[in-house]
Design a protein around this motif. Structure first.
Motif, PDB file in Angstrom:
ATOM      1  N   ILE A 104       8.016  26.019  11.922  1.00 56.52           N
ATOM      2  CA  ILE A 104       8.372  24.744  12.526  1.00 56.52           C
ATOM      3  C   ILE A 104       9.334  24.014  11.601  1.00 56.52           C
ATOM      4  O   ILE A 104       9.048  23.818  10.419  1.00 56.52           O
ATOM      5  N   GLY A 105      10.481  23.635  12.143  1.00 62.14           N
ATOM      6  CA  GLY A 105      11.485  22.937  11.344  1.00 62.14           C
ATOM      7  C   GLY A 105      11.813  21.574  11.913  1.00 62.14           C
ATOM      8  O   GLY A 105      11.279  21.163  12.952  1.00 62.14           O
ATOM      9  N   ALA A 106      12.727  20.879  11.247  1.00 56.21           N
ATOM     10  CA  ALA A 106      13.136  19.549  11.703  1.00 56.21           C
ATOM     11  C   ALA A 106      13.771  19.614  13.079  1.00 56.21           C
ATOM     12  O   ALA A 106      13.678  18.670  13.865  1.00 56.21           O
ATOM     13  N   GLU A 107      14.445  20.752  13.397  1.00 54.40           N
ATOM     14  CA  GLU A 107      15.077  20.868  14.712  1.00 54.40           C
ATOM     15  C   GLU A 107      14.044  20.864  15.838  1.00 54.40           C
ATOM     16  O   GLU A 107      14.304  20.376  16.936  1.00 54.40           O
ATOM     17  N   HIS A 108      12.836  21.378  15.553  1.00 54.05           N
ATOM     18  CA  HIS A 108      11.787  21.377  16.568  1.00 54.05           C
ATOM     19  C   HIS A 108      11.216  19.971  16.760  1.00 54.05           C
ATOM     20  O   HIS A 108      10.861  19.580  17.875  1.00 54.05           O
ATOM     21  N   LEU A 109      11.146  19.221  15.660  1.00 58.37           N
ATOM     22  CA  LEU A 109      10.736  17.819  15.778  1.00 58.37           C
ATOM     23  C   LEU A 109      11.738  17.048  16.637  1.00 58.37           C
ATOM     24  O   LEU A 109      11.351  16.247  17.494  1.00 58.37           O
ATOM     25  N   LEU A 110      13.019  17.310  16.409  1.00 53.40           N
ATOM     26  CA  LEU A 110      14.048  16.603  17.182  1.00 53.40           C
ATOM     27  C   LEU A 110      13.985  16.984  18.656  1.00 53.40           C
ATOM     28  O   LEU A 110      14.091  16.119  19.534  1.00 53.40           O
ATOM     29  N   LEU A 111      13.825  18.256  18.950  1.00 53.43           N
ATOM     30  CA  LEU A 111      13.720  18.691  20.343  1.00 53.43           C
ATOM     31  C   LEU A 111      12.525  18.035  21.033  1.00 53.43           C
ATOM     32  O   LEU A 111      12.599  17.642  22.199  1.00 53.43           O
ATOM     33  N   ALA A 112      11.428  17.911  20.305  1.00 52.52           N
ATOM     34  CA  ALA A 112      10.253  17.252  20.869  1.00 52.52           C
ATOM     35  C   ALA A 112      10.533  15.767  21.111  1.00 52.52           C
ATOM     36  O   ALA A 112      10.088  15.197  22.107  1.00 52.52           O
ATOM     37  N   LEU A 113      11.289  15.136  20.214  1.00 50.97           N
ATOM     38  CA  LEU A 113      11.661  13.728  20.399  1.00 50.97           C
ATOM     39  C   LEU A 113      12.500  13.546  21.658  1.00 50.97           C
ATOM     40  O   LEU A 113      12.314  12.596  22.418  1.00 50.97           O
ATOM     41  N   LEU A 114      13.440  14.471  21.863  1.00 52.82           N
ATOM     42  CA  LEU A 114      14.366  14.344  22.986  1.00 52.82           C
ATOM     43  C   LEU A 114      13.684  14.555  24.339  1.00 52.82           C
ATOM     44  O   LEU A 114      14.232  14.183  25.373  1.00 52.82           O
ATOM     45  N   ALA A 115      12.501  15.151  24.320  1.00 51.53           N
ATOM     46  CA  ALA A 115      11.826  15.490  25.573  1.00 51.53           C
ATOM     47  C   ALA A 115      11.195  14.283  26.263  1.00 51.53           C
ATOM     48  O   ALA A 115      10.818  14.370  27.431  1.00 51.53           O
ATOM     49  N   ASP A 116      11.075  13.165  25.556  1.00 51.67           N
ATOM     50  CA  ASP A 116      10.418  11.990  26.133  1.00 51.67           C
ATOM     51  C   ASP A 116      11.351  10.792  26.053  1.00 51.67           C
ATOM     52  O   ASP A 116      11.581  10.238  24.975  1.00 51.67           O
ATOM     53  N   ARG A 120       0.838  -1.193   0.000  1.00 47.49           N
ATOM     54  CA  ARG A 120       0.000   0.000   0.000  1.00 47.49           C
ATOM     55  C   ARG A 120       0.876   1.248   0.000  1.00 47.49           C
ATOM     56  O   ARG A 120       2.016   1.221   0.460  1.00 47.49           O
ATOM     57  N   PRO A 121       0.346   2.379  -0.519  1.00 41.85           N
ATOM     58  CA  PRO A 121       1.130   3.615  -0.544  1.00 41.85           C
ATOM     59  C   PRO A 121       1.525   4.044   0.855  1.00 41.85           C
ATOM     60  O   PRO A 121       0.798   3.823   1.822  1.00 41.85           O
ATOM     61  N   ALA A 122       2.679   4.690   0.980  1.00 39.88           N
ATOM     62  CA  ALA A 122       3.152   5.130   2.295  1.00 39.88           C
ATOM     63  C   ALA A 122       2.175   6.092   2.940  1.00 39.88           C
ATOM     64  O   ALA A 122       2.048   6.143   4.154  1.00 39.88           O
ATOM     65  N   GLU A 123       1.467   6.856   2.116  1.00 41.79           N
ATOM     66  CA  GLU A 123       0.548   7.853   2.665  1.00 41.79           C
ATOM     67  C   GLU A 123      -0.625   7.232   3.400  1.00 41.79           C
ATOM     68  O   GLU A 123      -1.369   7.909   4.111  1.00 41.79           O
ATOM     69  N   GLU A 124      -0.819   5.918   3.240  1.00 41.14           N
ATOM     70  CA  GLU A 124      -1.927   5.260   3.902  1.00 41.14           C
ATOM     71  C   GLU A 124      -1.617   4.938   5.359  1.00 41.14           C
ATOM     72  O   GLU A 124      -2.472   4.479   6.082  1.00 41.14           O
ATOM     73  N   TYR A 125      -0.390   5.149   5.789  1.00 40.19           N
ATOM     74  CA  TYR A 125      -0.001   4.759   7.130  1.00 40.19           C
ATOM     75  C   TYR A 125      -0.607   5.687   8.181  1.00 40.19           C
ATOM     76  O   TYR A 125      -0.717   6.885   7.987  1.00 40.19           O
ATOM     77  N   ALA A 126      -0.943   5.104   9.309  1.00 40.68           N
ATOM     78  CA  ALA A 126      -1.469   5.880  10.417  1.00 40.68           C
ATOM     79  C   ALA A 126      -0.311   6.469  11.216  1.00 40.68           C
ATOM     80  O   ALA A 126       0.849   6.202  10.957  1.00 40.68           O
ATOM     81  N   VAL A 127      -0.634   7.297  12.194  1.00 44.67           N
ATOM     82  CA  VAL A 127       0.369   7.917  13.063  1.00 44.67           C
ATOM     83  C   VAL A 127       0.066   7.494  14.489  1.00 44.67           C
ATOM     84  O   VAL A 127      -1.062   7.636  14.958  1.00 44.67           O
ATOM     85  N   THR A 128       1.059   6.955  15.184  1.00 43.74           N
ATOM     86  CA  THR A 128       0.832   6.518  16.553  1.00 43.74           C
ATOM     87  C   THR A 128       0.595   7.712  17.465  1.00 43.74           C
ATOM     88  O   THR A 128       0.929   8.849  17.139  1.00 43.74           O
ATOM     89  N   THR A 129       0.010   7.429  18.635  1.00 41.56           N
ATOM     90  CA  THR A 129      -0.249   8.499  19.602  1.00 41.56           C
ATOM     91  C   THR A 129       1.048   9.185  20.009  1.00 41.56           C
ATOM     92  O   THR A 129       1.121  10.412  20.110  1.00 41.56           O
ATOM     93  N   HIS A 130       2.096   8.394  20.235  1.00 44.26           N
ATOM     94  CA  HIS A 130       3.394   8.962  20.610  1.00 44.26           C
ATOM     95  C   HIS A 130       3.928   9.877  19.517  1.00 44.26           C
ATOM     96  O   HIS A 130       4.391  10.989  19.777  1.00 44.26           O
ATOM     97  N   ALA A 131       3.859   9.410  18.265  1.00 42.13           N
ATOM     98  CA  ALA A 131       4.378  10.202  17.153  1.00 42.13           C
ATOM     99  C   ALA A 131       3.571  11.486  16.988  1.00 42.13           C
ATOM    100  O   ALA A 131       4.135  12.549  16.724  1.00 42.13           O
ATOM    101  N   ARG A 132       2.258  11.401  17.130  1.00 41.77           N
ATOM    102  CA  ARG A 132       1.431  12.609  17.008  1.00 41.77           C
ATOM    103  C   ARG A 132       1.763  13.599  18.128  1.00 41.77           C
ATOM    104  O   ARG A 132       1.785  14.810  17.915  1.00 41.77           O
TER     105      ARG A 132
END
Length: 257
Positions: A191-203, A161-173
């Protein structure tokens, strides 16, 4: 919008009223109510992880038509709430989400997890986030080798199936929404990739942080590198500067502490 009760009542009246003119007026009112309800249901579908293709099929329109009509709602998936400052989403942040879809598909995972977002950020090679990770020895190849996944695999048939069909987990959202908060906290408008990374590092509970630790990288050191880069560019948005090519490894020294 007056809700489902009104819609149900109008639908009943439309088919039960014998006077044609009155029935047509009821039909017109019903259409208005349905048109007003549709955006709310589309928004709920987006927050539940539905793709544009899924929404388009349900609405009976093309993906392009659905995307064009409700594109503004995508920003709300990034945590935008009424009354809060509007932030734009950088191309690299949007690409990160698409890359995360592709990484989930490549690994045979049923949805996007934080570990896939980490791999996606590393694929944005020119971003501040990827450079900070690289400086700690975390490359795309290393992260893939050390990947700590939090989800089981899925049958090969589903991988077609196309990649766009994938869901997003609660953690990822939660990470995606956290990226918006990180940008707002720094007074940045994009919002840039650096903000995504900072959010990742917070948990520390996420697969992304566990992968970094497996790579023998310190999440705290990665965060310090990003903070140091922020201090070096106080007069502009980090993401905007990076997109314009104004930040290079020479003009943007990283912390070595």
């Amino acid at each position: 919008m007056t809700g489902p009760a009104t819609i149900e009542q109008l639908a009943r009246e439309t088919v039960e009223i014998t006077d044609p003119e009155t029935a047509l007026r009821a039909l017109t009112a019903l259409r208005r109510e349905l048109d007003a309800t549709e955006p709310e249901i589309v928004q709920r579908a987006l927050h539940a992880g539905a793709s544009w293709s899924q929404i388009a099929r349900a609405l009976g329109v093309s993906k392009q038509a659905a995307h064009r009509k409700y594109r503004h709602m995508f920003d709300q998936v990034w945590g935008e709430k009424p009354g809060t400052p509007r932030l734009t989403i950088s191309n690299e942040a949007r690409r990160s989400v698409q890359f995360a879809h592709e990484e989930a598909q490549r690994l045979g995972q049923p949805a996007i997890g934080t570990e896939h977002i980490l791999l996606a950020i590393l694929r944005c090679e020119d971003s501040l986030a990827a450079r900070a990770l690289n400086a700690e020895g975390v490359t795309l190849e290393a992260a893939r080798a050390c990947l700590q996944t939090t989800m089981p695999g899925i049958p090969h048939s589903v991988l077609e199936r196309p990649a766009e069909e994938y869901a997003v987990t609660t953690h990822a959202r939660r990470i995606i929404e956290g990226a918006r908060r990180e940008a707002s906290r720094r007074g940045e408008s994009r919002i840039g990739a650096e903000h995504l990374l900072l959010a990742l590092l917070a948990d520390s509970r996420t697969g992304a942080v566990q992968t970094l630790e497996q790579c023998r990288a310190s999440p705290a050191r990665v965060e310090r590198r990003l903070e140091h880069a922020s201090e070096d560019t106080p007069a502009r948005s980090l993401t905007g500067a990076a997109q314009r090519g104004q930040l290079t490894s020479r003009s943007r020294p990283l912390s070595t502490s």
